[in-house]
Design an enzyme around this catalytic site. Structure first.
Site, PDB file in Angstrom:
ATOM      1  N   LYS A 162       0.849  -1.197   0.000  1.00  0.00           N
ATOM      2  CA  LYS A 162       0.000   0.000   0.000  1.00  0.00           C
ATOM      3  C   LYS A 162       0.882   1.244   0.000  1.00  0.00           C
ATOM      4  O   LYS A 162       1.513   1.581   0.998  1.00  0.00           O
ATOM      5  CB  LYS A 162      -0.919   0.068   1.219  1.00  0.00           C
ATOM      6  CG  LYS A 162      -1.978   1.173   1.001  1.00  0.00           C
ATOM      7  CD  LYS A 162      -2.605   1.688   2.258  1.00  0.00           C
ATOM      8  CE  LYS A 162      -1.852   2.803   2.912  1.00  0.00           C
ATOM      9  NZ  LYS A 162      -1.759   4.064   2.131  1.00  0.00           N
TER      10      LYS A 162
ATOM     11  N   SER B  92       5.481   7.287  10.090  1.00  0.00           N
ATOM     12  CA  SER B  92       5.661   8.027  11.341  1.00  0.00           C
ATOM     13  C   SER B  92       5.615   7.090  12.548  1.00  0.00           C
ATOM     14  O   SER B  92       5.024   6.008  12.501  1.00  0.00           O
ATOM     15  CB  SER B  92       4.557   9.078  11.463  1.00  0.00           C
ATOM     16  OG  SER B  92       3.303   8.437  11.457  1.00  0.00           O
ATOM     17  N   THR B  93       6.202   7.560  13.624  1.00  0.00           N
ATOM     18  CA  THR B  93       6.213   6.768  14.857  1.00  0.00           C
ATOM     19  C   THR B  93       4.790   6.571  15.381  1.00  0.00           C
ATOM     20  O   THR B  93       4.439   5.486  15.857  1.00  0.00           O
ATOM     21  CB  THR B  93       7.123   7.465  15.884  1.00  0.00           C
ATOM     22  OG1 THR B  93       8.462   7.344  15.401  1.00  0.00           O
ATOM     23  CG2 THR B  93       7.037   6.829  17.254  1.00  0.00           C
TER      24      THR B  93
ATOM     25  N   GLY C 204       3.242   3.901  13.351  1.00  0.00           N
ATOM     26  CA  GLY C 204       3.938   2.648  13.665  1.00  0.00           C
ATOM     27  C   GLY C 204       3.372   2.001  14.920  1.00  0.00           C
ATOM     28  O   GLY C 204       3.158   0.784  14.982  1.00  0.00           O
TER      29      GLY C 204
ATOM     30  N   GLU D 256       9.876   0.924  10.555  1.00  0.00           N
ATOM     31  CA  GLU D 256      10.921   1.919  10.264  1.00  0.00           C
ATOM     32  C   GLU D 256      10.247   3.266  10.430  1.00  0.00           C
ATOM     33  O   GLU D 256       9.453   3.659   9.584  1.00  0.00           O
ATOM     34  CB  GLU D 256      11.439   1.769   8.832  1.00  0.00           C
ATOM     35  CG  GLU D 256      12.083   0.441   8.531  1.00  0.00           C
ATOM     36  CD  GLU D 256      13.459   0.292   9.140  1.00  0.00           C
ATOM     37  OE1 GLU D 256      13.993   1.280   9.681  1.00  0.00           O
ATOM     38  OE2 GLU D 256      13.998  -0.823   9.078  1.00  0.00           O
TER      39      GLU D 256
ATOM     40  N   CYS E  23      13.566  10.645   6.782  1.00  0.00           N
ATOM     41  CA  CYS E  23      13.484  10.114   8.156  1.00  0.00           C
ATOM     42  C   CYS E  23      14.779  10.327   8.903  1.00  0.00           C
ATOM     43  O   CYS E  23      14.784  10.588  10.097  1.00  0.00           O
ATOM     44  CB  CYS E  23      13.137   8.637   8.116  1.00  0.00           C
ATOM     45  SG  CYS E  23      14.250   7.704   7.080  1.00  0.00           S
TER      46      CYS E  23
ATOM     47  N   GLU F 256      10.106  15.622  15.411  1.00  0.00           N
ATOM     48  CA  GLU F 256      10.424  15.460  13.996  1.00  0.00           C
ATOM     49  C   GLU F 256       9.604  16.467  13.201  1.00  0.00           C
ATOM     50  O   GLU F 256       8.374  16.403  13.201  1.00  0.00           O
ATOM     51  CB  GLU F 256      10.091  14.034  13.535  1.00  0.00           C
ATOM     52  CG  GLU F 256      10.498  13.794  12.101  1.00  0.00           C
ATOM     53  CD  GLU F 256      10.154  12.403  11.608  1.00  0.00           C
ATOM     54  OE1 GLU F 256       9.022  11.940  11.848  1.00  0.00           O
ATOM     55  OE2 GLU F 256      11.012  11.776  10.966  1.00  0.00           O
TER      56      GLU F 256
HETATM   57  P1  NAD Z   1       2.525   8.246   7.936  1.00  0.00           P
HETATM   58  O1  NAD Z   1       2.838   7.431   9.128  1.00  0.00           O
HETATM   59  O2  NAD Z   1       1.494   9.289   8.018  1.00  0.00           O
HETATM   60  O3  NAD Z   1       2.059   7.289   6.730  1.00  0.00           O
HETATM   61  C1  NAD Z   1       2.818   6.180   6.322  1.00  0.00           C
HETATM   62  C2  NAD Z   1       1.887   5.151   5.719  1.00  0.00           C
HETATM   63  O4  NAD Z   1       0.979   4.722   6.721  1.00  0.00           O
HETATM   64  C3  NAD Z   1       1.044   5.680   4.560  1.00  0.00           C
HETATM   65  O5  NAD Z   1       0.916   4.675   3.584  1.00  0.00           O
HETATM   66  C4  NAD Z   1      -0.294   5.966   5.224  1.00  0.00           C
HETATM   67  O6  NAD Z   1      -1.382   5.871   4.334  1.00  0.00           O
HETATM   68  C5  NAD Z   1      -0.359   4.872   6.267  1.00  0.00           C
HETATM   69  N1  NAD Z   1      -1.210   5.226   7.401  1.00  0.00           N
HETATM   70  C6  NAD Z   1      -1.489   6.469   7.890  1.00  0.00           C
HETATM   71  N2  NAD Z   1      -2.361   6.389   8.911  1.00  0.00           N
HETATM   72  C7  NAD Z   1      -2.646   5.071   9.080  1.00  0.00           C
HETATM   73  C8  NAD Z   1      -3.485   4.368   9.971  1.00  0.00           C
HETATM   74  N3  NAD Z   1      -4.236   4.979  10.872  1.00  0.00           N
HETATM   75  N4  NAD Z   1      -3.521   3.013   9.862  1.00  0.00           N
HETATM   76  C9  NAD Z   1      -2.791   2.372   8.929  1.00  0.00           C
HETATM   77  N5  NAD Z   1      -1.998   2.995   8.051  1.00  0.00           N
HETATM   78  C10 NAD Z   1      -1.921   4.328   8.123  1.00  0.00           C
HETATM   79  O7  NAD Z   1       3.926   8.796   7.442  1.00  0.00           O
HETATM   80  P2  NAD Z   1       4.211   9.751   6.213  1.00  0.00           P
HETATM   81  O8  NAD Z   1       3.755  11.124   6.576  1.00  0.00           O
HETATM   82  O9  NAD Z   1       3.700   9.124   4.949  1.00  0.00           O
HETATM   83  O10 NAD Z   1       5.806   9.693   6.151  1.00  0.00           O
HETATM   84  C11 NAD Z   1       6.619  10.429   6.970  1.00  0.00           C
HETATM   85  C12 NAD Z   1       7.133   9.588   8.123  1.00  0.00           C
HETATM   86  O11 NAD Z   1       7.806   8.430   7.642  1.00  0.00           O
HETATM   87  C13 NAD Z   1       8.157  10.332   8.951  1.00  0.00           C
HETATM   88  O12 NAD Z   1       7.889  10.146  10.316  1.00  0.00           O
HETATM   89  C14 NAD Z   1       9.476   9.649   8.568  1.00  0.00           C
HETATM   90  O13 NAD Z   1      10.479   9.750   9.548  1.00  0.00           O
HETATM   91  C15 NAD Z   1       9.042   8.256   8.329  1.00  0.00           C
HETATM   92  N6  NAD Z   1      10.022   7.541   7.500  1.00  0.00           N
HETATM   93  C16 NAD Z   1      10.840   6.617   8.112  1.00  0.00           C
HETATM   94  C17 NAD Z   1      11.801   5.944   7.352  1.00  0.00           C
HETATM   95  C18 NAD Z   1      12.718   4.922   7.984  1.00  0.00           C
HETATM   96  O14 NAD Z   1      13.326   4.145   7.268  1.00  0.00           O
HETATM   97  N7  NAD Z   1      12.855   4.900   9.308  1.00  0.00           N
HETATM   98  C19 NAD Z   1      11.923   6.204   5.982  1.00  0.00           C
HETATM   99  C20 NAD Z   1      11.078   7.147   5.405  1.00  0.00           C
HETATM  100  C21 NAD Z   1      10.123   7.801   6.176  1.00  0.00           C
END
Ligand code: NAD
Length: 495
Positions: A188, A242-243, A246, A264, A299, A397
């Site tokens: 997804k 995001s954390t 996660g 991650e 990230c 962050e």
């Molecule tokens: P996000 O957590 O908002 O979304 C990530 C994914 O999760 C998307 O596909 C989103 O649709 C899905 N998602 C959102 N809400 C959800 C829910 N309630 N239930 C299930 N799935 C859900 O993150 P973002 O804004 O897309 O990305 C930015 C974040 O990603 C930052 O915190 C960044 O640090 C992190 N990131 C981490 C790494 C790593 O390797 N550690 C790499 C890239 C990005």
């Protein structure tokens, strides 16, 4: 390859908008769609299938059928390798189109997408593909008359939920090792950036990945993402994002089938510049790129800078000079310094942090939202100095082009400040003293500690975090471990 070239490529793009389920391109069962918007222009690009739980059910059922039928996992490892290498070639042939697709989808500079992000994603796919027939199993040391063969077997159906900042990279970081291990995958992509993941799924079919083995379900997090997290027939969920989200996946797993969850997540990565740093110019180059690359939407962005107090003003001057090179511009113009933020919503979140910074610290440069050609969501490269380690801009962050500069007096204070975070993804240490480099790197809690470089990435080196930056590691041979289980077969024979 100038601006006109890239606008030509962008205008000729076709946008993949349908889900890929069981080898077919399909709309969402509900018929629902969401609008993809180019954040650099504010203009709508395409209507994309908005998959929900019913579509996720279809995709997981297809993935399970393919797994049980053995159409992928029972192929010879060399045969799977050849299919994935064919996919690599198909993607390389489309490199400019994939780069432009990602640029118009989420605002990334096309120069970076073409030269780094997409090119690297394809290299990483190749690296894992070549691994397919080089994975050995184990034999345990047992007394005579016993033979225990320990094999790594695929888990079954892997769900992958990925973010928008490096859309194709994040998809490949998950899917490549999961496929190499013989699993079926339901991917997804983030709702902000579905196109390159969908094209990846289309090209995988063309390359010969059997139907049902790689399914792609675009959709929102609360619907499609949550349905994957709570699915009773998914064996493993690999998440980058995001954390806070996660943590939701851990909950979804506990409330459903206890699927394995690999996370991650976010970061607030420190850079430590010691007085014995041998090349301050290089350090400043790397810190600037570490916080401004991809508009800071990284990230592992180098968002906390700790310089020795004696270097403070000199280093800030070097950084300000470099910030000049990161002026926002048309992402399709290779001479632009910064692209667009992923969307207006995220840009306003980042600007909220900038406002907090203005009230609690010294604004050195930037600090304004911007438009390009009167449109889009852009933010100037921004540096704050005299930041208190307790300030929100030093702890949270921001995920934007915003650097917090702080100082330290001695090594132990530097280490303490670096570790004073809920995150532990990456860190960078600048020193020419070999003993200090080893000593400090041993004490900094981060998954990747880089000496005299900021945020290096290579498929051969594991990437991932400590603390609330997550668990598990992407990249390297260790990535495959997450998508396999050990099966021990114990044979007793007459001796
Ligand atoms: P996000 O957590 O908002 O979304 C990530 C994914 O999760 C998307 O596909 C989103 O649709 C899905 N998602 C959102 N809400 C959800 C829910 N309630 N239930 C299930 N799935 C859900 O993150 P973002 O804004 O897309 O990305 C930015 C974040 O990603 C930052 O915190 C960044 O640090 C992190 N990131 C981490 C790494 C790593 O390797 N550690 C790499 C890239 C990005």
């Amino acid at each position: 390859m100038d601006q006109a070239y890239w606008h030509g490529i962008a205008e000729a793009l076709t946008f993949p908008t349908l889900a890929i389920i069981d080898g077919r391109k399909v709309p969402a069962r509900s018929g629902g769609t969401f609008t993809s918007v180019n954040p650099a222009t504010g203009r709508a690009i395409a209507e994309v299938a908005a998959c929900e739980a019913a579509d996720v059910d279809d995709a997981v059922a297809a993935a399970r059928r393919a797994f049980e039928a053995g159409v992928w996992r029972n192929q010879a490892p060399t045969a799977r390798k050849k299919v994935l290498l064919r996919l690599v070639e198909l993607m390389r042939a489309e490199l400019p189109q994939l780069a432009a697709l990602e640029s118009v989808d989420m605002g990334k500079l096309v120069r970076d997408a073409h030269g780094n992000d997409i090119a690297n994603a394809i290299d990483i796919l190749q690296w894992h593909a070549e691994e397919a027939d080089k994975l050995y199993d184990e034999v345990s040391p047992l007394p005579p008359g016993n033979l225990a063969v320990v094999r790594r077997v695929p888990l079954g159906v892997v769900g992958a939920v990925v973010p928008w900042n490096f859309p194709l990279n994040m998809a490949i970081w998950k899917c490549a090792p999961a496929l190499v291990a013989g699993n079926s995958v339901v991917l997804k992509p983030a709702e902000q950036s579905p196109f390159t993941a969908l094209r990846f799924g289309e090209l995988a079919l063309e390359a010969g990945v059997p139907a049902g083995v790689l399914n792609v379900v675009p959709g929102f997090g609360e619907t499609a993402g949550q349905a994957l997290g709570r699915h009773m027939d998914i064996d493993c969920l690999a998440f980058t994002g995001s954390t806070s989200v996660g943590k939701l996946f851990l909950r979804y797993s506990g409330e459903s089938n206890m699927k394995q969850v690999w996370l991650e997540c976010g970061g607030k990565s420190p850079v430590l510049v010691f007085p014995d740093c041998g090349n301050l110019e290089l350090a400043a180059d790397q810190v600037a790129s570490g916080i401004f690359y991809n508009q800071g939407q990284v990230c592992s962005a180098a968002s906390r800078l700790y310089v020795h107090a004696s270097l403070k003003q000199r280093f800030i001057d070097l950084l300000v000079a470099r910030a000049e090179r990161y002026r926002p511009g048309d992402p399709l113009d290779p001479s632009s310094g910064l692209g667009a933020m992923v969307d207006a919503n995220h840009a306003s979140n980042v600007m909220r942090f900038v406002e907090l910074g203005r009230r609690s610290a010294q604004l050195v440069t930037g600090g304004e939202a911007a438009t390009v050609g009167g449109a889009g969501s852009f933010i100037e490269p921004t540096i704050f100095s005299d930041v208190s380690p307790d300030a929100a801009i030093a702890r949270e962050e921001i995920f934007g082009p915003v650097l917090s500069v702080m100082t330290f007096e001695d090594e132990s204070e530097a280490i303490r400040l670096a570790n004073d975070s809920i995150y532990g993804l990456a860190a960078s240490i600048w020193t020419d003293d070999l003993s200090r480099a080893h000593r400090v790197s041993e004490q900094v809690t981060a998954g990747v500690v880089a000496i005299n470089v900021v945020d290096p990435v290579n498929p051969a080196v594991p990437f991932g975090g400590f603390k609330q930056s997550g668990s598990g590691r992407d990249l390297s041979r260790h990535a495959v471990e997450k998508y396999t289980a050990l099966r021990s077969t114990w044979i007793r024979y007459r001796h």
